[in-house]
Motif scaffolding. Structure first.
Motif, mmCIF file in Angstrom:
data_model
loop_
_atom_site.group_PDB
_atom_site.id
_atom_site.type_symbol
_atom_site.label_atom_id
_atom_site.label_comp_id
_atom_site.label_asym_id
_atom_site.label_seq_id
_atom_site.Cartn_x
_atom_site.Cartn_y
_atom_site.Cartn_z
ATOM 1 N N ASP A 151 7.623 16.175 -6.403
ATOM 2 C CA ASP A 151 8.641 16.796 -7.143
ATOM 3 C C ASP A 151 9.872 15.948 -7.153
ATOM 4 O O ASP A 151 9.744 14.767 -6.676
ATOM 5 N N ARG A 152 10.860 16.305 -7.701
ATOM 6 C CA ARG A 152 12.153 15.292 -7.984
ATOM 7 C C ARG A 152 12.462 14.868 -6.571
ATOM 8 O O ARG A 152 13.323 13.748 -6.656
ATOM 9 N N ASP A 153 12.504 15.823 -5.258
ATOM 10 C CA ASP A 153 12.917 15.280 -4.330
ATOM 11 C C ASP A 153 12.078 14.838 -3.138
ATOM 12 O O ASP A 153 12.116 14.797 -2.070
ATOM 13 N N ARG A 154 10.667 14.824 -3.686
ATOM 14 C CA ARG A 154 9.523 14.450 -2.596
ATOM 15 C C ARG A 154 8.577 13.604 -3.161
ATOM 16 O O ARG A 154 8.019 13.805 -4.110
ATOM 17 N N VAL A 155 8.443 12.533 -2.572
ATOM 18 C CA VAL A 155 7.665 11.481 -2.756
ATOM 19 C C VAL A 155 6.613 11.120 -1.366
ATOM 20 O O VAL A 155 7.088 10.730 -0.370
ATOM 21 N N LEU A 156 5.196 11.609 -1.340
ATOM 22 C CA LEU A 156 4.401 11.589 -0.440
ATOM 23 C C LEU A 156 3.676 10.137 -0.505
ATOM 24 O O LEU A 156 3.264 9.517 -1.533
ATOM 25 N N ALA A 157 3.990 9.550 0.711
ATOM 26 C CA ALA A 157 2.976 8.159 0.752
ATOM 27 C C ALA A 157 2.136 8.149 2.006
ATOM 28 O O ALA A 157 2.071 8.742 2.885
ATOM 29 N N PRO A 158 1.274 7.083 2.009
ATOM 30 C CA PRO A 158 0.208 7.043 3.168
ATOM 31 C C PRO A 158 0.914 6.710 4.460
ATOM 32 O O PRO A 158 1.755 6.289 4.553
ATOM 33 N N ASN A 159 0.289 7.023 5.533
ATOM 34 C CA ASN A 159 0.898 7.070 6.896
ATOM 35 C C ASN A 159 -0.206 6.490 7.857
ATOM 36 O O ASN A 159 0.051 6.083 9.051
ATOM 37 N N ARG A 160 -1.541 6.342 7.523
ATOM 38 C CA ARG A 160 -2.601 5.820 8.151
ATOM 39 C C ARG A 160 -3.023 4.634 7.560
ATOM 40 O O ARG A 160 -3.485 4.813 6.388
ATOM 41 N N PHE A 161 -3.169 3.426 8.272
ATOM 42 C CA PHE A 161 -3.480 2.118 7.860
ATOM 43 C C PHE A 161 -4.507 1.478 8.692
ATOM 44 O O PHE A 161 -4.241 1.510 9.936
ATOM 45 N N VAL A 162 -5.690 0.816 8.038
ATOM 46 C CA VAL A 162 -6.522 0.252 8.922
ATOM 47 C C VAL A 162 -6.571 -1.093 8.343
ATOM 48 O O VAL A 162 -6.803 -1.212 7.174
ATOM 49 N N ALA A 163 -6.178 -2.258 8.989
ATOM 50 C CA ALA A 163 -6.223 -3.687 8.538
ATOM 51 C C ALA A 163 -7.611 -4.149 8.980
ATOM 52 O O ALA A 163 -7.560 -4.591 10.190
ATOM 53 N N GLU A 204 0.740 -1.283 0.061
ATOM 54 C CA GLU A 204 -0.028 -0.032 0.165
ATOM 55 C C GLU A 204 0.832 1.115 -0.010
ATOM 56 O O GLU A 204 0.399 2.181 -0.399
ATOM 57 N N LEU A 205 2.103 1.127 0.644
ATOM 58 C CA LEU A 205 2.713 2.353 0.548
ATOM 59 C C LEU A 205 3.464 2.560 -0.733
ATOM 60 O O LEU A 205 3.373 3.748 -1.198
ATOM 61 N N ASP A 206 3.770 1.416 -1.645
ATOM 62 C CA ASP A 206 4.169 1.546 -3.073
ATOM 63 C C ASP A 206 2.950 2.169 -3.876
ATOM 64 O O ASP A 206 3.240 3.135 -4.870
ATOM 65 N N ILE A 207 1.815 1.608 -3.741
ATOM 66 C CA ILE A 207 0.820 1.848 -4.660
ATOM 67 C C ILE A 207 0.358 3.469 -4.167
ATOM 68 O O ILE A 207 0.083 4.277 -5.095
ATOM 69 N N GLY A 208 0.279 3.746 -2.981
ATOM 70 C CA GLY A 208 -0.096 5.198 -2.657
ATOM 71 C C GLY A 208 0.797 6.287 -2.783
ATOM 72 O O GLY A 208 0.721 7.324 -2.405
ATOM 73 N N ALA A 209 2.028 5.984 -2.990
ATOM 74 C CA ALA A 209 3.047 6.866 -3.075
ATOM 75 C C ALA A 209 2.862 7.788 -4.272
ATOM 76 O O ALA A 209 2.616 7.313 -5.358
ATOM 77 N N VAL A 210 3.269 9.163 -4.086
ATOM 78 C CA VAL A 210 2.644 10.241 -4.889
ATOM 79 C C VAL A 210 4.031 10.993 -5.299
ATOM 80 O O VAL A 210 4.477 11.764 -4.293
ATOM 81 N N ILE A 211 4.666 11.184 -6.325
ATOM 82 C CA ILE A 211 5.713 11.888 -6.831
ATOM 83 C C ILE A 211 5.152 13.200 -6.812
ATOM 84 O O ILE A 211 4.447 13.843 -7.764
#
Length: 280
Positions: free
Chosen positions: A48-60, A39-46
């Motif tokens: 800019d060149r030096d900044r990739v935002l990823a999810p930090n809240r997960f409900v299993a 989910e971190l890989d799927i939700g990661a959003v680029i």
């Protein structure tokens, strides 16, 4: 999420649901860890060149049967899963908007053996609450003084015959606290040593007779997602044999390391089962 992503998730949902009905096996911690990394890989959003935002809240979300077994491991499991999120985010140079949080939640609509992970970006810090775990039962500490002992008027009542009616008091002010023995007959111990008064720190274990009291800081579950919360549910994952951790996706950020997310309160590294975490 593209059309192909929706098709792939639909196929996974159908196949995993069939496996769950056939094998009836339970969700394992290693499978949750693998799903979190995916989910971190799927939700990661680029950004800019030096900044990739990823999810930090997960409900299993898991079945009530799986939830009872997993939640029986206590706060330790969720704490180690938060560590998996931090480690993978650091390896892939992802940035988080706030501290990571992983919650295991029971869901009557989920079949035994099926795992559904919902991921979102939540800006801000986690609201940590102080808890005392006694025999797998979690007691949240309110601000002020909580008495521990055999007496019916104690805030945390234990049935250990070696405990006094009012054995120990826990004083918590919202950010720090102390444990104070109330002159009990058999005393209170930390690491086998009797004490009169001791500071409360995450992971500390206080022993009264044969009873262990573990102090922890756990994420509060009452806070609301901030404006940037964007939930995205994963396709159900079924465990019917020994699961292998998902392979790491190649980093989509430049080589410059991202800034580290805010640190969580430190805690003793209680082991769930080291075999679960090898290779994560």
């Amino acid at each position: 999420m593209g059309i192909l992503d929706n098709v792939e998730r639909g196929l996974e949902r159908a196949v995993n649901g069939a496996f769950a009905r056939t094998f009836r096996s339970g969700v394992q911690p290693v499978e949750i860890a693998s799903a979190l990394k995916r989910e971190l890989d799927i939700g990661a959003v680029i950004v800019d060149r030096d900044r990739v935002l990823a999810p930090n809240r997960f409900v299993a979300r898991v079945s009530p049967k799986d939830a009872a077994r997993l939640q029986g491991m206590g706060e330790t499991l969720e704490r180690e899963l938060r560590g998996v999120v931090l480690k993978h985010a650091s390896t892939q140079h992802y940035q988080l908007l706030g501290e990571p949080d992983v919650e295991i939640r029971s869901d009557d609509s989920v079949t035994t053996g099926v795992l559904v992970v919902e991921a979102s970006q939540v800006e801000g810090a986690v609201d940590w609450v102080a808890v005392i775990e006694v025999d797998g039962v979690r007691h949240e500490l309110s601000r002020g003084t909580t008495t521990v002992g055999r007496g019916s008027d104690c805030g945390i009542r234990i049935t250990d015959n070696a405990a006094s009616r009012k054995h120990l008091e826990l004083i918590w002010d919202g950010s720090a606290g102390i444990a104070r023995d109330l002159g009990s007959t058999n005393g209170s111990k930390i690491d086998g040593q009797r004490f009169r008064e001791a500071a409360l720190a995450p992971g500390i274990v206080i022993t009264i007779g044969q009873t262990s009291l573990v102090f922890q800081l756990a994420p509060g579950r009452s806070r609301k997602a901030a404006a940037k919360a964007r939930p995205q549910a994963s396709a159900p994952t079924t465990v019917h044999q020994s699961a292998k951790p998902a392979s790491k996706a190649p980093s989509r950020a430049a080589s410059k390391p991202a800034s580290k997310p805010e640190e969580m309160p430190s805690a003793a590294a209680d082991s769930i089962d080291q075999d679960f975490w090898r290779g994560l």
